[in-house]
Design a protein around this motif. Structure first.
Motif, PDB file in Angstrom:
ATOM      1  N   LYS A 141      43.645  33.785  38.675  1.00 33.65           N
ATOM      2  CA  LYS A 141      42.565  34.697  38.303  1.00 33.65           C
ATOM      3  C   LYS A 141      41.324  33.913  37.890  1.00 33.65           C
ATOM      4  O   LYS A 141      41.395  32.732  37.592  1.00 33.65           O
ATOM      5  CB  LYS A 141      43.030  35.578  37.143  1.00 33.65           C
ATOM      6  CG  LYS A 141      44.208  36.457  37.512  1.00 33.65           C
ATOM      7  CD  LYS A 141      44.685  37.309  36.363  1.00 33.65           C
ATOM      8  CE  LYS A 141      45.386  36.521  35.294  1.00 33.65           C
ATOM      9  NZ  LYS A 141      46.049  37.373  34.289  1.00 33.65           N
ATOM     10  N   GLY A 142      40.213  34.590  37.879  1.00 32.60           N
ATOM     11  CA  GLY A 142      38.955  33.956  37.484  1.00 32.60           C
ATOM     12  C   GLY A 142      37.827  34.534  38.315  1.00 32.60           C
ATOM     13  O   GLY A 142      38.002  35.568  38.975  1.00 32.60           O
ATOM     14  N   GLY A 202      42.171  41.755  28.282  1.00 34.02           N
ATOM     15  CA  GLY A 202      42.823  42.999  28.696  1.00 34.02           C
ATOM     16  C   GLY A 202      42.741  43.262  30.184  1.00 34.02           C
ATOM     17  O   GLY A 202      43.574  43.999  30.743  1.00 34.02           O
ATOM     18  N   PRO A 250      31.893  41.499  39.792  1.00 38.11           N
ATOM     19  CA  PRO A 250      31.055  40.945  38.718  1.00 38.11           C
ATOM     20  C   PRO A 250      31.883  40.436  37.544  1.00 38.11           C
ATOM     21  O   PRO A 250      33.039  40.816  37.373  1.00 38.11           O
ATOM     22  CB  PRO A 250      30.209  42.139  38.301  1.00 38.11           C
ATOM     23  CG  PRO A 250      31.012  43.334  38.666  1.00 38.11           C
ATOM     24  CD  PRO A 250      31.838  42.959  39.863  1.00 38.11           C
ATOM     25  N   GLN A 275      40.470  45.721  41.604  1.00 37.43           N
ATOM     26  CA  GLN A 275      39.890  45.615  40.267  1.00 37.43           C
ATOM     27  C   GLN A 275      38.440  45.103  40.347  1.00 37.43           C
ATOM     28  O   GLN A 275      37.553  45.634  39.677  1.00 37.43           O
ATOM     29  CB  GLN A 275      40.728  44.690  39.385  1.00 37.43           C
ATOM     30  CG  GLN A 275      40.266  44.733  37.933  1.00 37.43           C
ATOM     31  CD  GLN A 275      41.104  43.869  37.020  1.00 37.43           C
ATOM     32  OE1 GLN A 275      41.408  42.721  37.334  1.00 37.43           O
ATOM     33  NE2 GLN A 275      41.488  44.414  35.889  1.00 37.43           N
ATOM     34  N   GLN A 324      39.287  34.855  42.860  1.00 36.16           N
ATOM     35  CA  GLN A 324      40.720  35.095  42.708  1.00 36.16           C
ATOM     36  C   GLN A 324      41.424  34.652  43.989  1.00 36.16           C
ATOM     37  O   GLN A 324      41.129  35.150  45.079  1.00 36.16           O
ATOM     38  CB  GLN A 324      40.963  36.567  42.407  1.00 36.16           C
ATOM     39  CG  GLN A 324      40.132  37.022  41.193  1.00 36.16           C
ATOM     40  CD  GLN A 324      40.500  38.396  40.689  1.00 36.16           C
ATOM     41  OE1 GLN A 324      41.352  38.549  39.829  1.00 36.16           O
ATOM     42  NE2 GLN A 324      39.866  39.395  41.250  1.00 36.16           N
ATOM     43  N   GLY A 349      43.339  41.191  32.544  1.00 31.13           N
ATOM     44  CA  GLY A 349      44.496  40.563  33.177  1.00 31.13           C
ATOM     45  C   GLY A 349      45.736  41.445  33.053  1.00 31.13           C
ATOM     46  O   GLY A 349      46.559  41.506  33.972  1.00 31.13           O
ATOM     47  N   THR A 406      34.464  41.989  34.537  1.00 32.65           N
ATOM     48  CA  THR A 406      35.933  42.037  34.469  1.00 32.65           C
ATOM     49  C   THR A 406      36.482  40.950  33.565  1.00 32.65           C
ATOM     50  O   THR A 406      37.610  41.068  33.072  1.00 32.65           O
ATOM     51  CB  THR A 406      36.534  41.843  35.888  1.00 32.65           C
ATOM     52  OG1 THR A 406      35.786  42.623  36.792  1.00 32.65           O
ATOM     53  CG2 THR A 406      37.980  42.289  35.939  1.00 32.65           C
TER      54      THR A 406
HETATM   55  N1  LIG Z   1      33.527  35.568  36.130  1.00 27.73           N
HETATM   56  C1  LIG Z   1      34.375  36.509  36.574  1.00 27.73           C
HETATM   57  N2  LIG Z   1      34.004  37.328  37.573  1.00 27.73           N
HETATM   58  C2  LIG Z   1      34.832  38.278  38.009  1.00 27.73           C
HETATM   59  N3  LIG Z   1      36.092  38.473  37.517  1.00 27.73           N
HETATM   60  C3  LIG Z   1      36.512  37.678  36.539  1.00 27.73           C
HETATM   61  C4  LIG Z   1      35.689  36.665  36.013  1.00 27.73           C
HETATM   62  N4  LIG Z   1      36.383  36.015  35.057  1.00 27.73           N
HETATM   63  C5  LIG Z   1      37.593  36.596  34.982  1.00 27.73           C
HETATM   64  N5  LIG Z   1      37.690  37.600  35.871  1.00 27.73           N
HETATM   65  C6  LIG Z   1      38.846  38.465  36.086  1.00 27.73           C
HETATM   66  O1  LIG Z   1      39.106  39.136  34.859  1.00 27.73           O
HETATM   67  C7  LIG Z   1      40.493  39.209  34.608  1.00 27.73           C
HETATM   68  C8  LIG Z   1      40.783  38.457  33.326  1.00 27.73           C
HETATM   69  O2  LIG Z   1      42.133  38.162  33.233  1.00 27.73           O
HETATM   70  P1  LIG Z   1      42.774  37.328  32.045  1.00 27.73           P
HETATM   71  O3  LIG Z   1      41.969  36.100  31.795  1.00 27.73           O
HETATM   72  O4  LIG Z   1      44.188  37.175  32.338  1.00 27.73           O
HETATM   73  O5  LIG Z   1      42.556  38.304  30.828  1.00 27.73           O
HETATM   74  P2  LIG Z   1      43.573  38.805  29.733  1.00 27.73           P
HETATM   75  O6  LIG Z   1      44.802  37.981  29.826  1.00 27.73           O
HETATM   76  O7  LIG Z   1      42.868  38.617  28.435  1.00 27.73           O
HETATM   77  O8  LIG Z   1      43.817  40.235  30.035  1.00 27.73           O
HETATM   78  C9  LIG Z   1      41.167  38.650  35.845  1.00 27.73           C
HETATM   79  O9  LIG Z   1      41.416  39.695  36.756  1.00 27.73           O
HETATM   80  C10 LIG Z   1      40.122  37.696  36.370  1.00 27.73           C
HETATM   81  O10 LIG Z   1      40.296  37.432  37.726  1.00 27.73           O
END
Ligand SMILES: Nc1ncnc2c1ncn2[C@@H]1O[C@H](COP(=O)(O)OP(=O)(O)O)[C@@H](O)[C@H]1O
Ligand SMILES: NC(=O)C1=CN([C@@H]2O[C@H](COP(=O)(O)OP(=O)(O)OC[C@H]3O[C@@H](n4cnc5c(N)ncnc54)[C@H](OP(=O)(O)O)[C@@H]3O)[C@@H](O)[C@H]2O)[C@@H](O)CC1
Ligand SMILES: [K+]
Length: 484
Positions: free
Chosen positions: A387-388, A415, A408, A445, A391, A417, A411
């Motif tokens: 994730k990040g 929460g 964007p 998502q 993805q 994730g 996300t």
């Molecule tokens: N810069 C970003 N742009 C788009 N999506 C993002 C970005 N950074 C994180 N995400 C997405 O947001 C979500 C965050 O997940 P995670 O880090 O596991 O959060 P948590 O464990 O706190 O719920 C994931 O789906 C990730 O791919």
């Protein structure tokens, strides 16, 4: 679907084509495509190509060669073209062609913001796939000046400074309005932070035969998501749509249990069975009365989200693996992995969790996320969703890494994730394979965050996912979707 190829693959593909058509032909094709896109951009921003002032910033390699030959073409169409020697010695034949067409050459050293007054378009022909990270200071000043002036910047192949194979964008990398690339996409076009430096990307066909080469990346678009989403068919019941079983949340983190349940419900599971933390269950029973509690049929498990420290974690994961059912292991569940897993198990780490799994630093993962996600899949045997901002999904023994539809950074909040874990489980429970399910869930998502922009909390975004999935089902791709 867009496919991307590494520098080594691109060079091999170019060499194979050059062996039949000759080196000069490939560069002429690239320059032809580049000049055409530059002219389109000028026509759009200035209303006319004739009389436009074009500044071409050139480096020492073939990337500069492309730009110089494109400059020759623009000069022939009545543009005033200035090549700025910014790095090394420009491509000699390209430079001669530009000068013969009436262009001129100036030295880049000492050029300032003022020298860009009146320029209509900057063409970045500094470095392409041969670039090493780290641009010299005077080059940085020049590209920064174009940004300060707000000029349109057309990058040749890649914005200079970005790393083609990894998607890194060291500070000072060019910010392009558009990027014109040749023959095939490169990973840097699809992976953040480099992807955002490209602006709109246009692919010019230079005759490469991609047929026999396995791409490094396959990037999905919303139509691909619509095509593969498991929409219910006319006779589907709750078991055809799939039962998700969740063992998520803890008394310390009850919200994760609630959010993962939202993901499963709004991702379209036919039934959701919550077997996680008691405090989560109390909230779920109040907010989501469709969720059931207690043992019973399950078609996909999600474990790990919000567990925190869990003394029986090893056994809890091992039991679910032993069930042989599709399984998502998220967050704290990733601390309890057995040595080897089947590819039907989906792991959903963020960069920090993946680093722990690989016993490396988080920076190693972000420096080359494609290599990291591949390595995790190969080491564990599982399917891995990293994730990040980008993805990525890898499966053991498969070269190509899938890239989910981007969205964007809204996300990126605590929460999201957990919700994504639930979405993944809903798609897996419907019978979709782990690799495709991971890309579908991550894409939906991200697409939801793009459709409902703003700081919405993850439970609200989860509800909106249902809207986006419904819209996908009504589109042309959706009618082609698998029915469950
Ligand atoms: N810069 C970003 N742009 C788009 N999506 C993002 C970005 N950074 C994180 N995400 C997405 O947001 C979500 C965050 O997940 P995670 O880090 O596991 O959060 P948590 O464990 O706190 O719920 C994931 O789906 C990730 O791919
Ligand atoms: N092959 C083909 O036929 C086709 C190729 N095409 C085009 O060619 C491009 C690839 O061309 P390329 O291989 O010449 O590499 P390119 O990116 O121009 O740069 C290499 C030069 O830059 C230098 N250098 C690198 N980094 C540096 C740094 N940080 N700071 C300073 N210097 C640095 C590097 O020096 P060296 O590493 O050798 O020391 C070398 O001199 C490709 O992207 C596409 O646009 C198309 O025309 C289609 C047909
Ligand atoms: K470039």
């Amino acid at each position: 679907m867009r496919y991307a190829y590494t520098v080594a693959q691109t060079r091999a593909l170019e060499n194979a084509t050059m062996a039949t058509v000759g080196e000069a032909t490939l560069m002429q094709r690239a320059a032809h495509g580049l000049a055409g896109r530059a002219a389109d951009l000028l026509a759009r921003t200035r209303g006319t190509v004739y009389g436009s002032r074009v500044m071409i910033v050139v480096g020492p390699g073939n990337n500069g060669g492309d730009a110089l030959y494109a400059g020759q073409r623009l000069a022939r169409r009545g543009c005033s073209v200035t090549a700025v020697r910014a790095l090394g010695r420009p491509h000699p034949d390209g430079l001669a062609a530009l000068l013969a067409a009436g262009g001129r050459l100036v030295d880049g050293g000492g050029l300032s913001v003022d020298d860009l007054a009146g320029v209509d378009l900057v063409v970045d022909g500094l470095l392409g796939i041969g670039g090493r990270p780290g641009l010299p200071a005077d080059v940085l000043a020049l590209t920064a000046a174009a940004t300060v002036r707000g000029l349109p910047v057309l990058a040749v192949d890649l914005p200079s400074g970005v790393v083609s194979d990894t998607g890194q964008a060291p500070s000072g990398s060019v910010h392009a309005t558009r990027t014109v690339t040749f023959g095939c996409y490169k990973p840097g076009h699809l992976i953040e932070p480099a992807a955002s430096r490209c602006g709109r990307i246009e692919l010019v066909d230079i005759g490469l035969d991609l047929g026999g080469t396995v791409p490094a990346l396959a990037a999905w678009d919303p139509d691909d998501v619509a095509t593969h989403w498991p929409f219910p068919g006319p006779t589907s019941d709750k078991y055809a749509r799939g039962v998700v079983g969740l063992d998520t949340g803890s008394d310390a983190y009850p919200g994760a249990g609630v959010l993962s349940t939202h993901g499963a419900v709004y991702g379209g599971a036919g039934m959701v069975r919550f077997l996680g933390a008691q405090r989560s269950a109390e909230i779920i029973a109040r907010d989501l009365p469709n969720v059931v509690f207690g043992d019973g049929r399950v078609q996909c498990w999600l474990v790990g989200s919000g567990w925190g420290e869990r003394a029986d974690g090893d056994r809890a994961v091992a039991d679910r693996v032993a069930s042989g059912l599709p399984l998502v292991i998220d967050a704290d569940g990733l601390r309890h992995l057995p040595d080897r897993l089947p590819g039907t198990v989906l792991l959903t780490p963020h960069a920090g969790e993946l680093a722990r799994l690989l016993q490396c630093e988080r920076g190693d993962v972000t420096a080359d996320p494609v290599a990291a996600v591949r390595s995790a899949a190969d080491r564990t045997g599982a399917t891995v969703l990293l994730k990040g901002a980008t993805q990525l999904v890898a499966t053991a023994g498969t070269e190509t890494v899938e890239v989910a539809v981007p969205g964007p950074a809204w996300t990126g909040q605590a929460g999201s994730g957990d919700v994504l874990g639930g979405l993944c489980a809903a798609v897996l429970a419907a019978g979709v394979g782990a690799r495709t399910a991971a890309v579908l869930a991550a894409s939906v998502q991200a697409m939801t965050a793009a459709r409902f922009v703003g700081p919405l909390p993850p439970q609200e975004l989860a509800r909106h996912c249902a809207t986006v999935i419904g819209e996908l089902g009504r589109g042309p791709g959706g009618r082609r979707g698998e029915h469950r």
